[in-house]
Design a protein around this motif. Structure first.
Motif, mmCIF file in Angstrom:
data_model
loop_
_atom_site.group_PDB
_atom_site.id
_atom_site.type_symbol
_atom_site.label_atom_id
_atom_site.label_comp_id
_atom_site.label_asym_id
_atom_site.label_seq_id
_atom_site.Cartn_x
_atom_site.Cartn_y
_atom_site.Cartn_z
ATOM 1 N N ALA A 136 -1.473 8.419 -8.171
ATOM 2 C CA ALA A 136 -2.677 7.624 -7.932
ATOM 3 C C ALA A 136 -3.646 8.347 -7.008
ATOM 4 C CB ALA A 136 -2.288 6.276 -7.330
ATOM 5 N N SER A 137 -4.906 8.013 -7.164
ATOM 6 C CA SER A 137 -5.954 8.614 -6.341
ATOM 7 C C SER A 137 -5.852 8.111 -4.905
ATOM 8 C CB SER A 137 -7.332 8.261 -6.897
ATOM 9 O OG SER A 137 -7.573 6.867 -6.750
ATOM 10 N N LEU A 138 -6.545 8.791 -4.007
ATOM 11 C CA LEU A 138 -6.565 8.361 -2.611
ATOM 12 C C LEU A 138 -7.048 6.920 -2.477
ATOM 13 C CD1 LEU A 138 -7.965 11.407 -0.618
ATOM 14 C CD2 LEU A 138 -5.818 10.204 -0.185
ATOM 15 N N GLU A 139 -8.107 6.587 -3.187
ATOM 16 C CA GLU A 139 -8.666 5.244 -3.096
ATOM 17 C C GLU A 139 -7.649 4.203 -3.549
ATOM 18 O OE1 GLU A 139 -10.119 7.840 -4.497
ATOM 19 O OE2 GLU A 139 -11.707 8.217 -3.034
ATOM 20 N N GLU A 140 -6.904 4.517 -4.605
ATOM 21 C CA GLU A 140 -5.886 3.589 -5.101
ATOM 22 C C GLU A 140 -4.738 3.450 -4.108
ATOM 23 O OE1 GLU A 140 -6.184 4.090 -9.947
ATOM 24 O OE2 GLU A 140 -5.282 5.722 -8.772
ATOM 25 N N CYS A 141 -4.356 4.567 -3.488
ATOM 26 C CA CYS A 141 -3.287 4.528 -2.490
ATOM 27 C C CYS A 141 -3.682 3.681 -1.292
ATOM 28 C CB CYS A 141 -2.927 5.939 -2.033
ATOM 29 S SG CYS A 141 -2.093 6.939 -3.282
ATOM 30 N N PHE A 142 -4.892 3.905 -0.802
ATOM 31 C CA PHE A 142 -5.359 3.160 0.360
ATOM 32 C C PHE A 142 -5.466 1.661 0.035
ATOM 33 C CE2 PHE A 142 -7.764 7.177 1.874
ATOM 34 C CZ PHE A 142 -6.607 7.662 2.457
ATOM 35 N N GLU A 194 3.827 3.093 4.464
ATOM 36 C CA GLU A 194 3.205 3.828 5.563
ATOM 37 C C GLU A 194 2.680 5.176 5.094
ATOM 38 O OE1 GLU A 194 6.111 1.774 8.935
ATOM 39 O OE2 GLU A 194 6.454 3.843 8.295
ATOM 40 N N TYR A 195 3.459 5.885 4.284
ATOM 41 C CA TYR A 195 2.992 7.159 3.730
ATOM 42 C C TYR A 195 1.694 6.964 2.940
ATOM 43 C CZ TYR A 195 7.628 9.431 4.498
ATOM 44 O OH TYR A 195 8.765 9.972 5.025
ATOM 45 N N LEU A 196 1.651 5.919 2.120
ATOM 46 C CA LEU A 196 0.460 5.665 1.298
ATOM 47 C C LEU A 196 -0.742 5.309 2.175
ATOM 48 C CD1 LEU A 196 1.967 3.679 -1.705
ATOM 49 C CD2 LEU A 196 1.162 6.048 -1.698
ATOM 50 N N SER A 197 -0.502 4.665 3.303
ATOM 51 C CA SER A 197 -1.593 4.346 4.232
ATOM 52 C C SER A 197 -2.292 5.613 4.712
ATOM 53 C CB SER A 197 -1.057 3.576 5.442
ATOM 54 O OG SER A 197 -0.465 2.351 5.051
ATOM 55 N N ALA A 198 -1.523 6.703 4.764
ATOM 56 C CA ALA A 198 -2.073 7.986 5.206
ATOM 57 C C ALA A 198 -2.506 8.860 4.038
ATOM 58 C CB ALA A 198 -1.037 8.722 6.057
ATOM 59 N N GLY A 199 -2.450 8.324 2.817
ATOM 60 C CA GLY A 199 -2.900 9.070 1.642
ATOM 61 C C GLY A 199 -1.986 10.205 1.242
ATOM 62 N N LYS A 200 -0.697 10.070 1.512
ATOM 63 C CA LYS A 200 0.243 11.158 1.261
ATOM 64 C C LYS A 200 0.864 11.090 -0.135
ATOM 65 C CE LYS A 200 -0.230 12.937 5.333
ATOM 66 N NZ LYS A 200 -0.839 14.273 5.516
ATOM 67 N N LYS A 201 1.201 12.274 -0.668
ATOM 68 C CA LYS A 201 1.968 12.378 -1.902
ATOM 69 C C LYS A 201 3.441 12.124 -1.576
ATOM 70 C CE LYS A 201 -1.684 13.693 -4.224
ATOM 71 N NZ LYS A 201 -2.324 12.790 -5.217
ATOM 72 N N GLU A 257 1.569 -1.176 8.771
ATOM 73 C CA GLU A 257 0.483 -1.403 9.724
ATOM 74 C C GLU A 257 -0.636 -0.455 9.314
ATOM 75 O OE1 GLU A 257 -0.228 -1.629 14.559
ATOM 76 O OE2 GLU A 257 1.720 -1.022 13.758
ATOM 77 N N PHE A 258 -1.426 -0.903 8.340
ATOM 78 C CA PHE A 258 -2.353 -0.004 7.650
ATOM 79 C C PHE A 258 -3.304 0.702 8.605
ATOM 80 C CE2 PHE A 258 -6.456 0.815 5.622
ATOM 81 C CZ PHE A 258 -6.057 1.700 4.633
ATOM 82 N N ASN A 259 -3.960 -0.048 9.483
ATOM 83 C CA ASN A 259 -4.966 0.569 10.354
ATOM 84 C C ASN A 259 -4.371 1.659 11.232
ATOM 85 O OD1 ASN A 259 -7.066 -0.995 9.362
ATOM 86 N ND2 ASN A 259 -6.780 -2.612 10.885
ATOM 87 N N TYR A 260 -3.136 1.477 11.627
ATOM 88 C CA TYR A 260 -2.475 2.484 12.469
ATOM 89 C C TYR A 260 -2.157 3.737 11.660
ATOM 90 C CZ TYR A 260 1.054 4.796 15.335
ATOM 91 O OH TYR A 260 1.760 5.732 16.044
ATOM 92 N N GLU A 307 -3.274 -1.226 1.865
ATOM 93 C CA GLU A 307 -3.943 -2.295 2.607
ATOM 94 C C GLU A 307 -3.536 -3.666 2.087
ATOM 95 O OE1 GLU A 307 -8.258 -2.838 4.761
ATOM 96 O OE2 GLU A 307 -8.141 -1.677 2.908
ATOM 97 N N GLU A 308 -3.306 -3.758 0.776
ATOM 98 C CA GLU A 308 -2.827 -5.016 0.195
ATOM 99 C C GLU A 308 -1.429 -5.376 0.698
ATOM 100 O OE1 GLU A 308 -2.941 -4.343 -3.969
ATOM 101 O OE2 GLU A 308 -5.124 -4.431 -4.121
ATOM 102 N N ASN A 309 -0.700 -4.363 1.143
ATOM 103 C CA ASN A 309 0.668 -4.579 1.608
ATOM 104 C C ASN A 309 0.775 -4.446 3.128
ATOM 105 O OD1 ASN A 309 2.587 -4.749 -0.923
ATOM 106 N ND2 ASN A 309 1.024 -3.244 -1.413
ATOM 107 N N ASP A 310 -0.308 -4.738 3.810
ATOM 108 C CA ASP A 310 -0.315 -4.735 5.261
ATOM 109 C C ASP A 310 0.535 -5.897 5.784
ATOM 110 O OD1 ASP A 310 -1.984 -3.625 7.753
ATOM 111 O OD2 ASP A 310 -1.801 -5.805 7.951
ATOM 112 N N TRP A 311 1.068 -5.740 6.999
ATOM 113 C CA TRP A 311 1.913 -6.795 7.577
ATOM 114 C C TRP A 311 1.160 -8.111 7.737
ATOM 115 C CZ3 TRP A 311 6.707 -6.482 6.957
ATOM 116 C CH2 TRP A 311 7.411 -5.289 7.108
ATOM 117 N N ASP A 312 -0.148 -8.065 7.964
ATOM 118 C CA ASP A 312 -0.918 -9.305 8.063
ATOM 119 C C ASP A 312 -0.872 -10.070 6.745
ATOM 120 O OD1 ASP A 312 -1.608 -8.960 10.686
ATOM 121 O OD2 ASP A 312 -3.543 -8.018 10.255
#
Length: 297
Positions: free
Chosen positions: A243-249, A195-202, A87-90, A253-258
């Motif tokens: 990967a960079s933050l932009e790549e992680c995000f 979910e971790y990647l949605s938050a930009g985490k290592k 749930e990327f936005n969350y 987002e490409e793997n969002d539940w929608d």
């Protein structure tokens, strides 16, 4: 559905994943088919597939099987795989900008702590990083006595979904320390990876088969406790090459539940314009009502 029996037929399965390929090969064998399991290193692949009476493509890629790989009259089953998501936005709300230096960095994990959780690796982290807090958020059904031996391991217990973000935000490095030798984990696609990647985490994880395609790109994967800790240290020092933050995000987002729902809908409609839905329920009337309402609406 189509009245085709595998009994006595030559069956070829492309793909050896624990999620589809191996179970499919086992099911066909159980149904008295003569099964050949192929993968990316199989020589003379076209020759083998052309011998198949039943050909199953379970590699997770479209257009993998071409016309020259199929003999006349063969049955072809193309398996669509729709993995976990986020749930990327969350979870993206847990991103609070570049992390500030803390007196005690936080190595974190959230999720169940059960028999398939690799407590040995986490305890080794506690030994290697005495100046860090190792925060484990989630319901615990195993390893409590072992983990409680270390003063820098904090066992938070289960928290509501709505209150998870502050914990995730506090993590400097996120762990997925599953026991990769267990059959359950061999067939697990960890939802917390996305979910971790949605938050930009290592992320540092064990060598979970479903994460291997992302090794050294979105996560470091190590089963050896020392190498696992080395990867954690690299992330703590911010000298990693992930990967960079932009790549992680973008990936998250490409793997969002929608997006997952759209893929599922497309694949389902391609096979069955109308589908039957069976809801399994047990002593959860209100939950079942909400489930049915979500399907109908």
């Amino acid at each position: 559905e189509y009245g085709i029996s595998p009994a006595g037929k030559r069956c070829v399965v492309l793909g050896r994943s624990n999620i589809v390929g191996k179970p499919m090969a086992a099911l066909l064998t159980q149904a008295d088919g003569t099964v050949t399991l192929c993968h990316s290193k199989t020589p003379d692949l076209v020759y083998i597939t052309r011998q198949a009476d039943i050909l199953v493509s379970a590699v997770g890629k479209v257009n993998c099987v071409t016309a020259d790989m199929v003999k006349d009259g063969a049955v072809v089953i193309d398996v669509a795989m729709n993995r976990n998501g986020t749930e990327f936005n969350y979870f993206h709300q847990a991103w609070q900008g570049e992390p500030e230096k803390k007196k005690r960095p936080v190595i974190g994990y959230y999720g169940a702590i059960a028999e398939w959780f690799n407590a040995d690796i986490v305890c080794r982290c506690a030994q290697r990083f005495p100046d860090c807090d190792i925060v484990l958020v989630g319901n615990m059904t195993a390893h409590r006595e072992q983990l409680e031996q270390y003063k820098n391991i904090r066992l938070i217990g289960e928290v509501p979904y709505a209150k998870l973000l502050p914990w995730l935000s506090s993590f400097d490095v996120c762990l997925i320390p599953f026991d990769a030798s267990t059959d359950l984990i061999k067939a697990t696609n960890p939802v917390k990876f996305y979910e971790y990647l949605s938050a930009g985490k290592k992320i540092v994880a064990t060598e979970i088969p479903e994460l291997m395609p992302y090794r050294d790109q979105f996560a470091y994967l190590e089963n050896d406790p020392e190498k696992f800790c080395d990867a954690v240290e690299t992330c703590l020092k911010q000298t990693d090459t992930l990967a960079s933050l932009e790549e992680c995000f973008a990936f998250a987002e490409e793997n969002d539940w929608d997006a997952r729902a759209q893929v599922f809908e497309q694949e389902a409609l391609a096979v069955y314009p109308k589908i039957s839905i069976i809801v399994l329920c047990y002593n959860q009337l209100e939950y079942t009502k909400k489930c049915v309402e979500s399907v109908v609406n």
